[in-house]
Design an enzyme around this catalytic site. Structure first.
Site, PDB file in Angstrom:
ATOM      1  N   ASP A 194      -8.912   3.095  -2.709  1.00  0.00           N
ATOM      2  CA  ASP A 194      -9.957   3.505  -1.770  1.00  0.00           C
ATOM      3  C   ASP A 194     -11.215   4.029  -2.452  1.00  0.00           C
ATOM      4  OD1 ASP A 194      -8.033   2.838   0.014  1.00  0.00           O
ATOM      5  OD2 ASP A 194      -7.545   4.897   0.592  1.00  0.00           O
ATOM      6  N   ASP A 235       0.865  -1.188   0.000  1.00  0.00           N
ATOM      7  CA  ASP A 235       0.000   0.000   0.000  1.00  0.00           C
ATOM      8  C   ASP A 235       0.902   1.238   0.000  1.00  0.00           C
ATOM      9  OD1 ASP A 235      -2.274   1.608   0.227  1.00  0.00           O
ATOM     10  OD2 ASP A 235      -2.396   1.390   2.409  1.00  0.00           O
ATOM     11  N   GLU A 260       2.765   4.913  -4.073  1.00  0.00           N
ATOM     12  CA  GLU A 260       2.813   5.845  -5.233  1.00  0.00           C
ATOM     13  C   GLU A 260       4.108   6.641  -5.260  1.00  0.00           C
ATOM     14  OE1 GLU A 260       0.248   5.476  -3.037  1.00  0.00           O
ATOM     15  OE2 GLU A 260      -0.796   4.131  -4.411  1.00  0.00           O
TER      16      GLU A 260
HETATM   17  O1  MIG Z   1      -3.922   6.206   4.316  1.00  0.00           O
HETATM   18  O2  MIG Z   1      -3.603   0.986   5.706  1.00  0.00           O
HETATM   19  O3  MIG Z   1      -5.816   1.904   0.260  1.00  0.00           O
HETATM   20  O4  MIG Z   1      -6.781  -0.214   1.791  1.00  0.00           O
HETATM   21  O5  MIG Z   1      -6.803   0.094   4.574  1.00  0.00           O
HETATM   22  C1  MIG Z   1      -4.687   5.064   4.226  1.00  0.00           C
HETATM   23  C2  MIG Z   1      -4.764   1.738   5.805  1.00  0.00           C
HETATM   24  C3  MIG Z   1      -3.794   3.870   4.142  1.00  0.00           C
HETATM   25  C4  MIG Z   1      -4.964   2.952   2.229  1.00  0.00           C
HETATM   26  C5  MIG Z   1      -5.357   1.671   1.568  1.00  0.00           C
HETATM   27  C6  MIG Z   1      -6.380   0.985   2.409  1.00  0.00           C
HETATM   28  C7  MIG Z   1      -5.826   0.698   3.778  1.00  0.00           C
HETATM   29  C8  MIG Z   1      -5.376   2.004   4.435  1.00  0.00           C
HETATM   30  N1  MIG Z   1      -4.417   2.684   3.571  1.00  0.00           N
END
Ligand code: MIG
Length: 775
Positions: A461, A377, A380
């Site tokens: 998200d 996650d 980017e």
């Molecule tokens: O700033 O890890 O897309 O699936 O639950 C949010 C917490 C960070 C974004 C991910 C999401 C995840 C969440 N993350």
């Protein structure tokens, strides 16, 4: 044999190389063209390619052959005007402005755009399938608004598929910097693409139809390896399940309620203060024990891994990263410090070989206690102290950070879109080194062209809105056209509170998407299958069971995607490009070749309009046969997602097991008239399939006057499926006068208008011929 030409005029250098009979690479820059490496392209040479270069006073002409259609590439010497046509003279891509335009902002090319050309793909996009008339930006962005009109998202794949009546080509602009496409927006007959890099490096892939183009593009950028079968099961996630007792509670609930499930996810709260590669000692005091106990229940655990490393003296990952120069630096050489979940954080530079190896090794902290797969996650990369509040650098790291091997560093801006892909590469290297026999599993949020070689991708998200359920369909379809077959969205919706009906409808859709995971944000209401009481639970559970019944078919489609690069979820335009009704059809799709899925995406709806393409289509639920090339109104009571099966298809189906480790030794062939089908099988977990340990069983059915004959051929390939029973189900078949299998009379059963023959299998290597007489 010459497969290459190059030319220059003052201020413009051009080269054209024939990689294959129908794939050419074009480079054009303001300076002499130097050697360039690519993270996306894995193949530069197609055997059997023939090419010649001819010269006239005005032009250089490269002609390719070896496989139809073959290309004719003409460069005008005077101004480097480029024309790509098929060998029989049909124009494919023609410069509207000769050569390229260079500026301090980068390089751009402008091509003619024919009035009947439609544009698809381009990675993760919002809106409908056809992108003509839009401008599109590729810049990996943590932007949760899955709204129509949103441009850059998490995935950046600068590839488009152009389809015209009777023709198709693809264009891949291989640049991990900011790239933009103007698809006939500024000027309706111009298509312009540009990169922030100094030069253009692009591939043009020509085919007779869009399928060929997608197939060839996936040869260029690589194909999805087969994932472990468990990752095709239902997956339960939430931000976050903790402590350990809560995870056990979730696991127990699935098993006691007999709702199938393969995976539970641990989101960021499992870590010790959000320190990557650690476990919170209080919430998860004994991860190995927990994971072993879950595993004994047939449940695997996937943990999140974010790239940001907490700036924390004494924390070994940080200390090591610092000592070994693994972090991205500012231009003056200082480690860049941003902010993510752990607070101040440094970001690994995955363009360095040693950094990828280090990162891969660090996964031992998760793999040793038994974590089954990894979830990447924030890659980017996302950054809470971004250098800007608007524009490209909102939410990410500065463009002037340095990345790459020492001596060859380049600004982050030039490689921004590679962050997710290179992190994925590091992760896969780590998983493969630790468990060489096993297929690794990784799901990632960000990626670039070629990400399918490493990971499944979820769309990030979304919200618990009907609009986002609908949006998920063309988004996933566009990803498939961009070479990434293993895709899905957060079922039930991530942000905001879902509703019972939305959860049911989204789970029904998710059951027919490649990556099937329910996930919700922190501070949203619970959305596990049972969260809305028994009636909803029954409907959600039934949708999940349907997924497991369809697994042999879905797995067979995965194997096809692995072999051919075709998407798993396919827009109808891919199979029926000459049918105008399919051209922008964005709310229904084909799963593989034979199953048409038409999700319900409006509250209260109990019917929906479905377009059936040519051929005959059997309603999976009622057995009713519909002629193609028409819209029908399909019944869709809350318990039912409209599904139609191609007449003549034979679908392999399995039992509704609780998880994929449970033996599924009874295989059903669901027969929809005269036709053929097949099932692909292997051990579902090891790399042996790459060495031939797979099997394909082909089935045919012939409906004659007075008798139907179904033949199950002996499996082909080196893997012997464990099979105790074959069930042949003839949809919509009346009461027979006699049924034999290999000429011996056998019992049969008539159920719900279908004829069912259960055949015990003692030796899977022996084929079956079932003859059904009468009716
Ligand atoms: O700033 O890890 O897309 O699936 O639950 C949010 C917490 C960070 C974004 C991910 C999401 C995840 C969440 N993350």
């Amino acid at each position: 044999m010459i497969r290459y030409l190059s030319l220059e005029i003052p201020g413009c250098h051009l080269s054209v190389a024939a990689l294959g009979p129908n794939i050419i690479r074009v480079r054009v820059g303001p300076e002499p063209l130097a050697e360039r490496s690519s993270w996306a392209v894995v193949r530069q040479d197609w055997p059997g390619t023939r090419a010649t270069v001819a010269e006239t006073p005005e032009e250089l002409i490269l002609t390719t052959s070896g496989e139809a259609p073959g290309l004719h590439v003409t460069v005008r010497k005077r101004d480097l005007h480029l024309t790509i046509a098929t060998a029989d003279g049909k124009p494919v891509l023609v410069d509207a402005l000769p050569g390229a335009a260079f500026s301090p902002d980068g390089a751009a090319a402008t091509k003619w755009l024919a009035p009947d050309t439609r544009i698809y793909g381009l990675g993760q996009r919002m809106g409908f399938l056809d992108k003509r008339g839009e401008t599109v930006t590729q810049w990996a962005t943590d932007d949760p608004l899955h709204h129509p009109g949103r441009d850059a998202m998490y995935q950046a794949i600068p590839f488009y598929l152009a389809v015209q009546p009777g023709a198709a080509y693809g264009l891949f602009l291989d640049s991990p910097a900011l790239t933009q496409f103007d698809l006939g927006k500024t000027q309706p007959d111009h298509l312009r693409f540009q990169t922030a890099e100094a030069e253009l490096d692009y591939y043009v892939i020509v085919g007779d139809d869009p399928r060929q183009v997608v197939t060839r593009y996936s040869e260029l950028t690589g194909r999805m390896p087969l994932p472990p079968k468990w990752s095709l099961g239902y997956q339960q996630c939430r931000w976050s399940y903790y402590p350990e007792s809560r995870v056990r509670e979730i696991a127990d609930a699935f098993r006691s309620k007999q709702i199938p499930c393969d995976v539970i996810y641990l989101d960021i709260h499992f870590m010790d203060g959000y320190r990557v590669f650690t476990w919170d000692p209080e919430r998860f005091p004994d991860p190995a024990q927990l994971l072993a106990d879950l595993r004994a229940m047939g449940l695997r655990v996937v943990t999140i891994v974010d790239p940001g490393v907490k700036v924390d003296p004494g924390y070994p990952v940080y200390e090591e990263g610092l000592a070994q120069s693994h972090f991205m630096t500012t231009p003056d050489g200082a480690v860049y410090v941003g902010k993510v979940w752990p607070g101040e954080a440094a970001f690994p530079d995955f363009l360095q070989d040693t950094t990828r190896q280090w990162w891969g090794r660090r996964h031992a902290a998760l793999l040793d206690p038994g974590v089954a797969g990894i979830w990447n996650d924030m890659n980017e990369p996302a950054n809470f102290t971004a250098p800007a509040t608007e524009g490209l650098y909102k939410g990410t790291v500065p463009g002037d950070l340095l990345q790459g091997e020492s001596g060859r560093k380049q600004p982050h801006a030039m490689v921004h879109n590679l962050y997710g892909l290179t992190m994925a590469a590091a992760t896969i290297e780590g998983l493969a080194a630790r468990r060489p026999q096993e297929r690794p599993f990784l799901v990632t949020r960000s990626g670039y062209a070629g990400i399918q070689r490493y990971a499944a991708v979820w769309m990030g998200d979304n919200n618990s809105w009907w609009e986002h359920l609908l949006q998920s369909v063309p988004t996933c379809l566009g990803m498939g056209l961009s070479g990434v077959p293993f895709v899905g969205t957060d079922c039930g919706g991530f942000g905001g509170d879902t509703t019972a009906e939305l959860l049911v409808r989204w789970t029904q859709l998710g059951a027919f998407t490649p990556f099937f995971r329910n996930h919700a944000a922190d501070s949203t209401r619970n959305q596990e299958p049972w969260a809305f009481g028994p009636e909803t639970e029954a409907l959600v559970a039934e949708a999940i069971r349907l997924r497991y019944r369809f697994l042999p078919y879905i797995y067979t489609v995965f194997a096809e995607a692995h072999r051919t690069g075709l998407p798993i979820m396919r827009p109808l335009l891919l199979a029926y490009p000459d049918d105008p009704h399919t051209h922008n059809l964005s709310d229904q799709y084909l799963l593989g070749a034979d199953l048409l899925v038409a999700p319900v995406y409006q509250p209260g709806a109990t019917r929906r309009l479905v377009y059936l393409p040519r051929g005959g289509w059997v309603d999976y639920w009622t057995g009713a046969l519909h002629a193609g090339e028409q819209y029908i109104v399909a019944d869709a009571p809350l318990a039912r997602i409209p599904l139609f099966v191609r007449q003549g298809a034979i679908l392999p189906l399995g039992p509704a097991v609780q998880h994929t480790d449970e033996p599924a030794t009874a295989l059903t062939f669901d027969v929809f008239g005269s036709g053929t089908g097949e099932v692909y099988e292997d051990d579902g977990s090891s790399q042996d399939y790459l060495q031939g340990a797979w099997s394909v069983t082909r089935v045919t059915s012939r409906v004659h006057v007075g008798a139907t004959v179904v033949t199950v051929a002996p499996p082909v390939g080196n893997y012997r499926p464990a099979r105790t029973e074959v069930i042949i189900r003839l949809r919509g078949h009346g009461v027979p006068t006699a049924v034999t299998v290999n000429q011996q009379p056998v019992p049969w059963e008539q159920k719900g208008g279908d004829l069912i023959i259960q055949i015990p299998v003692t030796d899977v290597g022996i084929g079956l011929v079932a003859e059904i007489h009468g009716a």
